[in-house]
Design a protein around this motif. Structure first.
Motif, PDB file in Angstrom:
ATOM      1  N   GLU A   1      82.496 132.929  86.082  1.00 51.06           N
ATOM      2  CA  GLU A   1      82.959 133.488  84.802  1.00 51.06           C
ATOM      3  C   GLU A   1      84.483 133.570  84.765  1.00 51.06           C
ATOM      4  O   GLU A   1      85.114 133.161  83.788  1.00 51.06           O
ATOM      5  CB  GLU A   1      82.361 134.881  84.615  1.00 51.06           C
ATOM      6  CG  GLU A   1      80.854 134.884  84.608  1.00 51.06           C
ATOM      7  CD  GLU A   1      80.242 136.175  85.141  1.00 51.06           C
ATOM      8  OE1 GLU A   1      80.974 137.058  85.633  1.00 51.06           O
ATOM      9  OE2 GLU A   1      79.015 136.292  85.059  1.00 51.06           O
ATOM     10  N   ASP A   2      85.062 134.108  85.845  1.00 58.56           N
ATOM     11  CA  ASP A   2      86.520 134.262  85.896  1.00 58.56           C
ATOM     12  C   ASP A   2      87.233 132.914  85.908  1.00 58.56           C
ATOM     13  O   ASP A   2      88.273 132.751  85.268  1.00 58.56           O
ATOM     14  CB  ASP A   2      86.938 135.083  87.123  1.00 58.56           C
ATOM     15  CG  ASP A   2      86.536 136.537  87.017  1.00 58.56           C
ATOM     16  OD1 ASP A   2      86.353 137.044  85.887  1.00 58.56           O
ATOM     17  OD2 ASP A   2      86.408 137.191  88.072  1.00 58.56           O
TER      18      ASP A   2
ATOM     19  N   ARG B   1      87.204 131.560  82.399  1.00 62.96           N
ATOM     20  CA  ARG B   1      88.161 132.306  81.555  1.00 62.96           C
ATOM     21  C   ARG B   1      89.600 131.847  81.812  1.00 62.96           C
ATOM     22  O   ARG B   1      90.374 131.660  80.874  1.00 62.96           O
ATOM     23  CB  ARG B   1      88.043 133.811  81.810  1.00 62.96           C
ATOM     24  CG  ARG B   1      86.930 134.465  81.033  1.00 62.96           C
ATOM     25  CD  ARG B   1      87.081 135.967  80.953  1.00 62.96           C
ATOM     26  NE  ARG B   1      86.567 136.775  82.034  1.00 62.96           N
ATOM     27  CZ  ARG B   1      85.289 136.898  82.410  1.00 62.96           C
ATOM     28  NH1 ARG B   1      84.367 136.213  81.814  1.00 62.96           N
ATOM     29  NH2 ARG B   1      84.943 137.686  83.376  1.00 62.96           N
ATOM     30  N   ARG B   2      89.931 131.643  83.070  1.00 64.56           N
ATOM     31  CA  ARG B   2      91.291 131.172  83.401  1.00 64.56           C
ATOM     32  C   ARG B   2      91.544 129.773  82.847  1.00 64.56           C
ATOM     33  O   ARG B   2      92.635 129.519  82.315  1.00 64.56           O
ATOM     34  CB  ARG B   2      91.519 131.213  84.908  1.00 64.56           C
ATOM     35  CG  ARG B   2      91.741 132.614  85.445  1.00 64.56           C
ATOM     36  CD  ARG B   2      92.267 132.606  86.874  1.00 64.56           C
ATOM     37  NE  ARG B   2      91.347 132.060  87.834  1.00 64.56           N
ATOM     38  CZ  ARG B   2      90.441 132.748  88.504  1.00 64.56           C
ATOM     39  NH1 ARG B   2      90.326 134.054  88.309  1.00 64.56           N
ATOM     40  NH2 ARG B   2      89.661 132.171  89.379  1.00 64.56           N
TER      41      ARG B   2
END
Length: 93
Positions: free
Chosen positions: A81-82, A85-86
């Protein structure tokens, strides 16, 4: 939360690639974290998910799908997920 207006639609040819995913033979809990999972447990689960993704014949399509629809949960196309997002933030002007 995913934006349903960005989903690929009902045409089977747009989503049938999912039938070829290596993840179909693995428990979904490998790809989606339980509530309050942190630290070593999260890292271990994500590592296992990424190992499945690394051998997946549709990794690129899965990754692009998750980025296109803004999939907010789980490991998709070898990205957490992270990480997604990045990537999305870096591509946004």
């Amino acid at each position: 939360m995913s934006d349903p207006t960005r989903l690929p639609g009902a045409f089977e040819h747009r989503w049938s690639w999912q039938f070829e995913g290596a993840c179909r033979t693995v428990d979904s809990s490998v790809f989606f974290h339980p509530a309050n999972e942190r630290g070593a447990a999260a890292q271990q689960r994500e590592r296992l998910a990424k190992e499945v993704c690394a051998r997946c014949p549709v990794l690129a399509r899965c990754r692009q799908y998750a980025l296109d629809v803004g999939e907010p949960y789980g490991v998709w196309g070898g990205l957490t997920e992270d990480e997604r997002r990045r990537l999305i933030a870096a591509a946004t002007p």
